[in-house]
Scaffold this motif. Structure first.
Motif, PDB file in Angstrom:
ATOM      1  N   ALA A  19       0.828  -1.202   0.000  1.00  0.00           N
ATOM      2  CA  ALA A  19       0.000   0.000   0.000  1.00  0.00           C
ATOM      3  C   ALA A  19       0.864   1.253   0.000  1.00  0.00           C
ATOM      4  CB  ALA A  19      -0.934  -0.001   1.211  1.00  0.00           C
ATOM      5  N   ALA A  20       1.992   1.194   0.708  1.00  0.00           N
ATOM      6  CA  ALA A  20       2.904   2.339   0.751  1.00  0.00           C
ATOM      7  C   ALA A  20       3.468   2.627  -0.630  1.00  0.00           C
ATOM      8  CB  ALA A  20       4.027   2.073   1.746  1.00  0.00           C
ATOM      9  N   LYS A  21       3.817   1.587  -1.353  1.00  0.00           N
ATOM     10  CA  LYS A  21       4.370   1.768  -2.692  1.00  0.00           C
ATOM     11  C   LYS A  21       3.308   2.314  -3.646  1.00  0.00           C
ATOM     12  CE  LYS A  21       7.663  -1.194  -3.712  1.00  0.00           C
ATOM     13  NZ  LYS A  21       8.461  -2.328  -4.254  1.00  0.00           N
ATOM     14  N   SER A  22       2.092   1.817  -3.533  1.00  0.00           N
ATOM     15  CA  SER A  22       0.994   2.342  -4.363  1.00  0.00           C
ATOM     16  C   SER A  22       0.729   3.808  -4.038  1.00  0.00           C
ATOM     17  CB  SER A  22      -0.281   1.521  -4.138  1.00  0.00           C
ATOM     18  OG  SER A  22      -0.112   0.207  -4.598  1.00  0.00           O
ATOM     19  N   PHE A  23       0.795   4.131  -2.762  1.00  0.00           N
ATOM     20  CA  PHE A  23       0.621   5.521  -2.335  1.00  0.00           C
ATOM     21  C   PHE A  23       1.728   6.392  -2.922  1.00  0.00           C
ATOM     22  CE2 PHE A  23       2.170   8.671   0.775  1.00  0.00           C
ATOM     23  CZ  PHE A  23       1.085   9.539   0.801  1.00  0.00           C
ATOM     24  N   ALA A  24       2.961   5.919  -2.894  1.00  0.00           N
ATOM     25  CA  ALA A  24       4.081   6.689  -3.436  1.00  0.00           C
ATOM     26  C   ALA A  24       3.875   6.968  -4.915  1.00  0.00           C
ATOM     27  CB  ALA A  24       5.391   5.944  -3.209  1.00  0.00           C
ATOM     28  N   ARG A  25       3.445   5.965  -5.658  1.00  0.00           N
ATOM     29  CA  ARG A  25       3.188   6.173  -7.088  1.00  0.00           C
ATOM     30  C   ARG A  25       2.091   7.216  -7.288  1.00  0.00           C
ATOM     31  NH1 ARG A  25       3.574   0.383  -7.242  1.00  0.00           N
ATOM     32  NH2 ARG A  25       5.558  -0.274  -8.166  1.00  0.00           N
ATOM     33  N   ALA A  26       1.082   7.160  -6.437  1.00  0.00           N
ATOM     34  CA  ALA A  26      -0.026   8.116  -6.546  1.00  0.00           C
ATOM     35  C   ALA A  26       0.427   9.539  -6.229  1.00  0.00           C
ATOM     36  CB  ALA A  26      -1.169   7.700  -5.614  1.00  0.00           C
ATOM     37  N   VAL A  27       1.337   9.677  -5.268  1.00  0.00           N
ATOM     38  CA  VAL A  27       1.872  11.003  -4.940  1.00  0.00           C
ATOM     39  C   VAL A  27       2.675  11.549  -6.117  1.00  0.00           C
ATOM     40  CG1 VAL A  27       3.451  12.287  -3.440  1.00  0.00           C
ATOM     41  CG2 VAL A  27       1.895  10.599  -2.448  1.00  0.00           C
ATOM     42  N   PHE A  28       3.532  10.718  -6.683  1.00  0.00           N
ATOM     43  CA  PHE A  28       4.297  11.134  -7.855  1.00  0.00           C
ATOM     44  C   PHE A  28       3.362  11.584  -8.979  1.00  0.00           C
ATOM     45  CE2 PHE A  28       8.254   8.576  -6.640  1.00  0.00           C
ATOM     46  CZ  PHE A  28       9.078   9.689  -6.562  1.00  0.00           C
ATOM     47  N   ALA A  29       2.331  10.788  -9.243  1.00  0.00           N
ATOM     48  CA  ALA A  29       1.398  11.117 -10.317  1.00  0.00           C
ATOM     49  C   ALA A  29       0.630  12.400 -10.017  1.00  0.00           C
ATOM     50  CB  ALA A  29       0.423   9.960 -10.532  1.00  0.00           C
ATOM     51  N   ALA A  30       0.227  12.567  -8.778  1.00  0.00           N
ATOM     52  CA  ALA A  30      -0.516  13.766  -8.403  1.00  0.00           C
ATOM     53  C   ALA A  30       0.302  15.018  -8.667  1.00  0.00           C
ATOM     54  CB  ALA A  30      -0.915  13.693  -6.932  1.00  0.00           C
ATOM     55  N   TYR A  31       1.594  14.937  -8.411  1.00  0.00           N
ATOM     56  CA  TYR A  31       2.456  16.111  -8.563  1.00  0.00           C
ATOM     57  C   TYR A  31       2.905  16.315 -10.010  1.00  0.00           C
ATOM     58  CZ  TYR A  31       6.029  19.543  -7.196  1.00  0.00           C
ATOM     59  OH  TYR A  31       6.770  20.686  -7.058  1.00  0.00           O
ATOM     60  N   PHE A  32       3.468  15.286 -10.610  1.00  0.00           N
ATOM     61  CA  PHE A  32       4.090  15.454 -11.924  1.00  0.00           C
ATOM     62  C   PHE A  32       3.144  15.211 -13.100  1.00  0.00           C
ATOM     63  CE2 PHE A  32       7.877  14.686  -9.250  1.00  0.00           C
ATOM     64  CZ  PHE A  32       8.544  15.856  -9.549  1.00  0.00           C
ATOM     65  N   GLU A  33       1.959  14.705 -12.818  1.00  0.00           N
ATOM     66  CA  GLU A  33       0.957  14.563 -13.873  1.00  0.00           C
ATOM     67  C   GLU A  33      -0.221  15.505 -13.639  1.00  0.00           C
ATOM     68  OE1 GLU A  33      -0.088  10.415 -14.352  1.00  0.00           O
ATOM     69  OE2 GLU A  33       1.975   9.810 -13.883  1.00  0.00           O
ATOM     70  N   GLY A  34      -0.629  15.619 -12.374  1.00  0.00           N
ATOM     71  CA  GLY A  34      -1.803  16.425 -12.059  1.00  0.00           C
ATOM     72  C   GLY A  34      -1.513  17.819 -11.549  1.00  0.00           C
ATOM     73  N   GLY A  35      -0.259  18.110 -11.226  1.00  0.00           N
ATOM     74  CA  GLY A  35       0.097  19.438 -10.741  1.00  0.00           C
ATOM     75  C   GLY A  35      -0.450  19.781  -9.369  1.00  0.00           C
ATOM     76  N   ARG A  36      -0.778  18.767  -8.579  1.00  0.00           N
ATOM     77  CA  ARG A  36      -1.331  19.022  -7.249  1.00  0.00           C
ATOM     78  C   ARG A  36      -0.209  19.355  -6.263  1.00  0.00           C
ATOM     79  NH1 ARG A  36      -5.133  13.807  -6.553  1.00  0.00           N
ATOM     80  NH2 ARG A  36      -5.519  14.703  -4.480  1.00  0.00           N
ATOM     81  N   ASP A  37      -0.511  20.186  -5.294  1.00  0.00           N
ATOM     82  CA  ASP A  37       0.494  20.656  -4.342  1.00  0.00           C
ATOM     83  C   ASP A  37       0.686  19.627  -3.230  1.00  0.00           C
ATOM     84  OD1 ASP A  37       2.214  21.954  -2.669  1.00  0.00           O
ATOM     85  OD2 ASP A  37       0.887  23.635  -2.212  1.00  0.00           O
ATOM     86  N   ILE A  38       1.653  18.754  -3.410  1.00  0.00           N
ATOM     87  CA  ILE A  38       1.861  17.679  -2.445  1.00  0.00           C
ATOM     88  C   ILE A  38       2.567  18.145  -1.177  1.00  0.00           C
ATOM     89  CG2 ILE A  38       1.824  15.857  -4.190  1.00  0.00           C
ATOM     90  CD1 ILE A  38       4.937  15.771  -3.934  1.00  0.00           C
ATOM     91  N   SER A  39       2.886  19.437  -1.102  1.00  0.00           N
ATOM     92  CA  SER A  39       3.436  19.956   0.154  1.00  0.00           C
ATOM     93  C   SER A  39       2.332  20.147   1.191  1.00  0.00           C
ATOM     94  CB  SER A  39       4.160  21.278  -0.068  1.00  0.00           C
ATOM     95  OG  SER A  39       3.245  22.306  -0.412  1.00  0.00           O
TER      96      SER A  39
END
Length: 200
Positions: A105-125
């Motif tokens: 689940a942690a690895k899936s979450f990490a991929r989702a964070v990467f996608a949110a930032y570098f694909e979706g432009g969401r502010d992961i800070s």
């Protein structure tokens, strides 16, 4: 079972984002697991005397171009987020909390964070954004939000960063295979040859 490959990264690193698309497949090809290990680049830069790529004369402009080119070459979605880079403390703490009980689940979450930032432009800070990403991955949002602020996960994130620096990690991504360190997404080919040949 051979030792796992260790993948050190900061969630705000474009090159780590690109590496995240290939490293598990590469590890599996050689019968290895891959341990994902988020860290914070700020302390690593301080320890090495380095600065963010985007802030470096000449190199910053080259890197911006290279990220776009690398995305086209790898055929993965990418856009430079705004703001960039950002603090990734909340995301790293959330990862370590998840990893303590559910590594997949942690690895899936990490991929989702990467996608949110570098694909979706969401502010992961933003903590709320990190919690929302986790909730979309079926994480308990309330427990995740609480974990981000718990001293144990603050300490874990700090300890992992310090341990990475002590081992010589100065950038993201950074890989270790059988004690040998490789820096950069462009070293994945070399890493694969190292595994295939047994090193040189």
């Amino acid at each position: 079972m051979p030792a796992p490959i260790e993948f050190f990264f900061d969630f705000s690193s474009p090159y780590a984002y690109f590496a995240s698309h290939r490293i598990d497949e590469l590890a599996a090809r050689f019968g290895r697991d891959c341990l994902w290990k988020p860290m914070l680049l700020g302390p690593a830069f301080k320890a090495s005397g380095n600065q963010r790529l985007i802030d470096q004369p000449l190199k910053g402009a080259y890197s911006t171009h290279d990220w776009e080119r690398m995305a086209r070459w790898m055929k993965v979605p990418y856009r430079l987020p705004e703001p960039f880079p950002v603090a990734t403390t909340s995301a790293a703490r959330a990862f370590w909390w998840l990893d303590s009980t559910e590594p997949r689940a942690a690895k899936s979450f990490a991929r989702a964070v990467f996608a949110a930032y570098f694909e979706g432009g969401r502010d992961i800070s933003a903590k709320a954004e990190v919690v929302a990403i986790g909730a979309a991955q079926a994480c308990d949002a309330q427990a995740l939000a609480a974990a981000i602020d718990e001293p144990v996960w603050k300490d874990k994130c700090r300890a992992e960063t310090d341990a990475a620096i002590a081992r010589g990690v100065f950038g993201s991504p950074f890989f270790f295979v059988d004690g040998e360190g490789f820096w950069g997404a462009d070293r994945l080919g070399m890493l694969a040859e190292w595994l295939e040949s047994g090193g040189w």
